[in-house]
Motif scaffolding. Structure first.
Motif, PDB file in Angstrom:
ATOM      1  N   ARG A 166       0.816  -1.203   0.057  1.00 54.48           N
ATOM      2  CA  ARG A 166      -0.011   0.119   0.037  1.00 54.48           C
ATOM      3  C   ARG A 166       0.650   1.159  -0.136  1.00 54.48           C
ATOM      4  O   ARG A 166       0.669   2.324  -0.789  1.00 54.48           O
ATOM      5  CB  ARG A 166      -0.812  -0.116   1.166  1.00 54.48           C
ATOM      6  CG  ARG A 166      -2.261  -1.145   1.281  1.00 54.48           C
ATOM      7  CD  ARG A 166      -3.111  -0.820   2.339  1.00 54.48           C
ATOM      8  NE  ARG A 166      -2.494  -0.760   3.644  1.00 54.48           N
ATOM      9  CZ  ARG A 166      -2.595  -1.982   4.259  1.00 54.48           C
ATOM     10  NH1 ARG A 166      -3.158  -2.954   3.595  1.00 54.48           N
ATOM     11  NH2 ARG A 166      -2.125  -2.123   5.507  1.00 54.48           N
ATOM     12  N   ASN A 168       3.810   1.177  -1.142  1.00 57.71           N
ATOM     13  CA  ASN A 168       4.451   1.573  -2.659  1.00 57.71           C
ATOM     14  C   ASN A 168       3.753   2.050  -3.663  1.00 57.71           C
ATOM     15  O   ASN A 168       3.805   2.908  -4.472  1.00 57.71           O
ATOM     16  CB  ASN A 168       5.148   0.230  -2.942  1.00 57.71           C
ATOM     17  CG  ASN A 168       6.226  -0.252  -2.293  1.00 57.71           C
ATOM     18  OD1 ASN A 168       7.086   0.875  -1.828  1.00 57.71           O
ATOM     19  ND2 ASN A 168       6.694  -1.420  -2.055  1.00 57.71           N
ATOM     20  N   GLU A 169       2.290   1.560  -3.394  1.00 58.63           N
ATOM     21  CA  GLU A 169       1.300   2.428  -4.217  1.00 58.63           C
ATOM     22  C   GLU A 169       0.845   3.696  -3.980  1.00 58.63           C
ATOM     23  O   GLU A 169       0.795   4.346  -4.867  1.00 58.63           O
ATOM     24  CB  GLU A 169      -0.139   1.465  -3.870  1.00 58.63           C
ATOM     25  CG  GLU A 169      -0.991   1.884  -4.924  1.00 58.63           C
ATOM     26  CD  GLU A 169      -0.740   1.544  -6.184  1.00 58.63           C
ATOM     27  OE1 GLU A 169      -1.412   1.963  -6.952  1.00 58.63           O
ATOM     28  OE2 GLU A 169      -0.151   0.733  -6.757  1.00 58.63           O
ATOM     29  N   HIS A 170       1.051   4.123  -2.724  1.00 64.46           N
ATOM     30  CA  HIS A 170       0.877   5.488  -2.467  1.00 64.46           C
ATOM     31  C   HIS A 170       1.818   6.221  -2.913  1.00 64.46           C
ATOM     32  O   HIS A 170       1.779   7.308  -3.558  1.00 64.46           O
ATOM     33  CB  HIS A 170       0.684   5.759  -0.988  1.00 64.46           C
ATOM     34  CG  HIS A 170      -0.686   5.264  -0.280  1.00 64.46           C
ATOM     35  ND1 HIS A 170      -1.837   5.003  -0.947  1.00 64.46           N
ATOM     36  CD2 HIS A 170      -0.887   4.549   0.872  1.00 64.46           C
ATOM     37  CE1 HIS A 170      -2.627   4.707  -0.191  1.00 64.46           C
ATOM     38  NE2 HIS A 170      -2.031   4.206   0.880  1.00 64.46           N
ATOM     39  N   ARG A 172       3.682   5.424  -5.744  1.00 65.90           N
ATOM     40  CA  ARG A 172       3.798   5.565  -6.949  1.00 65.90           C
ATOM     41  C   ARG A 172       2.650   6.499  -7.555  1.00 65.90           C
ATOM     42  O   ARG A 172       2.838   7.361  -8.455  1.00 65.90           O
ATOM     43  CB  ARG A 172       3.319   3.995  -7.643  1.00 65.90           C
ATOM     44  CG  ARG A 172       4.489   3.130  -7.785  1.00 65.90           C
ATOM     45  CD  ARG A 172       3.954   2.018  -8.538  1.00 65.90           C
ATOM     46  NE  ARG A 172       3.209   1.012  -7.969  1.00 65.90           N
ATOM     47  CZ  ARG A 172       3.484   0.189  -6.813  1.00 65.90           C
ATOM     48  NH1 ARG A 172       4.573   0.014  -6.697  1.00 65.90           N
ATOM     49  NH2 ARG A 172       2.256  -0.443  -6.487  1.00 65.90           N
ATOM     50  N   GLN A 173       1.604   6.300  -6.680  1.00 65.65           N
ATOM     51  CA  GLN A 173       0.489   7.532  -6.891  1.00 65.65           C
ATOM     52  C   GLN A 173       1.048   9.045  -6.918  1.00 65.65           C
ATOM     53  O   GLN A 173       0.556   9.715  -7.682  1.00 65.65           O
ATOM     54  CB  GLN A 173      -1.002   7.170  -6.185  1.00 65.65           C
ATOM     55  CG  GLN A 173      -1.367   5.698  -6.573  1.00 65.65           C
ATOM     56  CD  GLN A 173      -2.480   5.529  -5.696  1.00 65.65           C
ATOM     57  OE1 GLN A 173      -2.855   6.464  -4.583  1.00 65.65           O
ATOM     58  NE2 GLN A 173      -3.272   4.462  -6.020  1.00 65.65           N
ATOM     59  N   MET A 174       1.645   9.280  -5.864  1.00 69.71           N
ATOM     60  CA  MET A 174       2.182  10.574  -5.472  1.00 69.71           C
ATOM     61  C   MET A 174       3.068  10.707  -6.637  1.00 69.71           C
ATOM     62  O   MET A 174       3.200  12.217  -7.210  1.00 69.71           O
ATOM     63  CB  MET A 174       2.771  10.501  -4.098  1.00 69.71           C
ATOM     64  CG  MET A 174       3.254  11.955  -3.702  1.00 69.71           C
ATOM     65  SD  MET A 174       4.238  11.767  -2.008  1.00 69.71           S
ATOM     66  CE  MET A 174       5.701  11.238  -2.457  1.00 69.71           C
ATOM     67  N   ARG A 175       4.163  10.050  -6.865  1.00 72.80           N
ATOM     68  CA  ARG A 175       5.138  10.370  -7.958  1.00 72.80           C
ATOM     69  C   ARG A 175       4.579  10.480  -9.158  1.00 72.80           C
ATOM     70  O   ARG A 175       5.045  11.620  -9.987  1.00 72.80           O
ATOM     71  CB  ARG A 175       6.214   9.087  -7.986  1.00 72.80           C
ATOM     72  CG  ARG A 175       7.332   9.335  -9.038  1.00 72.80           C
ATOM     73  CD  ARG A 175       8.455   8.276  -9.103  1.00 72.80           C
ATOM     74  NE  ARG A 175       8.992   8.077  -7.823  1.00 72.80           N
ATOM     75  CZ  ARG A 175       8.715   6.921  -6.889  1.00 72.80           C
ATOM     76  NH1 ARG A 175       7.720   5.975  -7.468  1.00 72.80           N
ATOM     77  NH2 ARG A 175       9.224   6.656  -5.953  1.00 72.80           N
ATOM     78  N   ARG A 176       3.370   9.708  -9.598  1.00 74.81           N
ATOM     79  CA  ARG A 176       2.671   9.990 -10.871  1.00 74.81           C
ATOM     80  C   ARG A 176       1.852  11.192 -10.719  1.00 74.81           C
ATOM     81  O   ARG A 176       1.948  11.983 -11.751  1.00 74.81           O
ATOM     82  CB  ARG A 176       1.734   8.700 -10.854  1.00 74.81           C
ATOM     83  CG  ARG A 176       1.049   8.779 -12.168  1.00 74.81           C
ATOM     84  CD  ARG A 176       0.077   7.546 -12.396  1.00 74.81           C
ATOM     85  NE  ARG A 176       0.606   6.142 -12.227  1.00 74.81           N
ATOM     86  CZ  ARG A 176       0.499   5.468 -11.312  1.00 74.81           C
ATOM     87  NH1 ARG A 176      -0.314   5.726 -10.388  1.00 74.81           N
ATOM     88  NH2 ARG A 176       1.242   4.218 -11.273  1.00 74.81           N
ATOM     89  N   PHE A 177       1.418  11.825  -9.660  1.00 74.35           N
ATOM     90  CA  PHE A 177       0.796  12.883  -9.478  1.00 74.35           C
ATOM     91  C   PHE A 177       1.741  14.092  -9.685  1.00 74.35           C
ATOM     92  O   PHE A 177       1.481  14.973 -10.353  1.00 74.35           O
ATOM     93  CB  PHE A 177       0.069  12.963  -8.161  1.00 74.35           C
ATOM     94  CG  PHE A 177      -0.409  14.401  -7.764  1.00 74.35           C
ATOM     95  CD1 PHE A 177      -1.816  14.664  -8.463  1.00 74.35           C
ATOM     96  CD2 PHE A 177       0.045  15.174  -6.898  1.00 74.35           C
ATOM     97  CE1 PHE A 177      -2.404  15.755  -8.322  1.00 74.35           C
ATOM     98  CE2 PHE A 177      -0.619  16.527  -6.810  1.00 74.35           C
ATOM     99  CZ  PHE A 177      -1.743  16.901  -7.356  1.00 74.35           C
ATOM    100  N   ASP A 180       2.899  13.780 -13.645  1.00 72.09           N
ATOM    101  CA  ASP A 180       2.028  14.147 -14.657  1.00 72.09           C
ATOM    102  C   ASP A 180       0.990  15.149 -14.441  1.00 72.09           C
ATOM    103  O   ASP A 180       0.383  15.608 -15.104  1.00 72.09           O
ATOM    104  CB  ASP A 180       1.006  12.783 -14.568  1.00 72.09           C
ATOM    105  CG  ASP A 180       1.916  11.476 -15.055  1.00 72.09           C
ATOM    106  OD1 ASP A 180       2.671  11.799 -15.535  1.00 72.09           O
ATOM    107  OD2 ASP A 180       1.390  10.343 -14.791  1.00 72.09           O
ATOM    108  N   ASN A 181       1.213  15.967 -13.296  1.00 75.42           N
ATOM    109  CA  ASN A 181       0.493  17.040 -12.856  1.00 75.42           C
ATOM    110  C   ASN A 181       1.086  18.358 -13.546  1.00 75.42           C
ATOM    111  O   ASN A 181       2.268  18.664 -13.628  1.00 75.42           O
ATOM    112  CB  ASN A 181       0.506  17.482 -11.415  1.00 75.42           C
ATOM    113  CG  ASN A 181      -0.389  18.399 -11.000  1.00 75.42           C
ATOM    114  OD1 ASN A 181      -1.218  18.868 -11.942  1.00 75.42           O
ATOM    115  ND2 ASN A 181      -0.440  18.452  -9.849  1.00 75.42           N
TER     116      ASN A 181
END
Length: 254
Positions: A166, A168-170, A172-177, A180-181
């Motif tokens: 979880r 790592n998923e957070h 990845r989501q933060m890095r992606r955010f 990609d923001n």
């Protein structure tokens, strides 16, 4: 009629009552035969002795009194031999009885020893079985406790793995955010642009500072210039001390 009846009954089993009567009659006949054989032996012995007496009387020409005396002496000798044999047999019988008593005592003693060994073996078997059952019970109890502990550890490991997944998923989501923001990207571009413009105008305002000065580095917004100066001073002081230590060592060696 009787013959025909007997012939007609050939092949049929004899009744139980008749068979027992026949067995009893046969046993009586065997006993009578044994008595007759014994009487026959005694009679033969008497006849043999009478023949020897008659032979002596005819050969020695003895009178009746002399013949009676000779026969009496022979009978006395036979009786002496019989008494000796009886005494020997009596001694042997007493010895055999004593031996039988001793053997019986030894047999009883051996039976007692075997009984004691049997009881001890039974007690040992009972104790061994109880110890084995207790050991198995304790082993199963320890095994159940170890299994429960291993299950708890596996559950904890699985929980930690799930939490790490979880996290790592957070991330990845933060890095992606962050990556990609568009707004953050625009802010980074603007920040770089503003820093570049600031250094440009700073160069124009300070023409006496050389171009290779650290003042114009790209990380001037991250590290305080005064801190850079302090670090440079410490570095110079360290180099000076190292130089002095090196010169002092050379003088001592000379």
């Amino acid at each position: 009629m009787n013959g025909m009846g007997i012939g007609g009954m050939v092949g049929y089993p004899t009744p139980a009552g008749h068979q027992s009567d026949l067995n009893y009659v046969m046993s009586m006949v065997e006993e009578l035969s044994a008595v007759l054989r014994k009487n026959e032996e005694l009679t033969n012995n008497v006849v043999e002795k009478m023949g020897r007496v008659r032979e002596k009387a005819s050969n020695l020409n003895l009178s009746n009194d002399e013949l009676i005396a000779v026969v009496a002496s022979e009978l006395n000798e036979d009786s002496k031999n019989l008494e000796k044999e009886n005494s020997d047999l009596r001694k042997a019988l007493e010895k055999s009885e004593y031996d039988s008593k001793e053997n019986f005592q030894l047999a009883v003693h051996g039976a007692n020893i075997l009984l004691d060994i049997t009881e001890k073996m039974h007690r040992f078997k009972e104790q061994h079985e109880s110890d084995t059952l207790a050991w198995h019970k304790n082993y199963r109890k320890q095994l159940a406790a170890e299994r429960e502990e291993n299950l708890d550890l596996r559950n904890q490991i699985n929980d930690m793995r799930a939490a790490a997944c979880r996290a790592n998923e957070h991330l990845r989501q933060m890095r992606r955010f962050v990556t990609d923001n568009d707004e953050l990207h625009e802010l980074r571009v603007q920040n770089h642009q503003y820093r570049t413009e600031r250094r440009f105008w700073k160069r124009l305002a300070l023409p006496l500072i050389p171009d290779d000065d650290s003042e114009w580095s790209d990380d001037d917004d991250l590290i305080d210039p005064e801190e850079k100066k302090r670090l440079n001073a410490l570095k110079a002081e360290k180099e000076r001390k190292d130089t002095e230590d090196g010169e002092g060592g050379e003088v001592t060696a000379a």
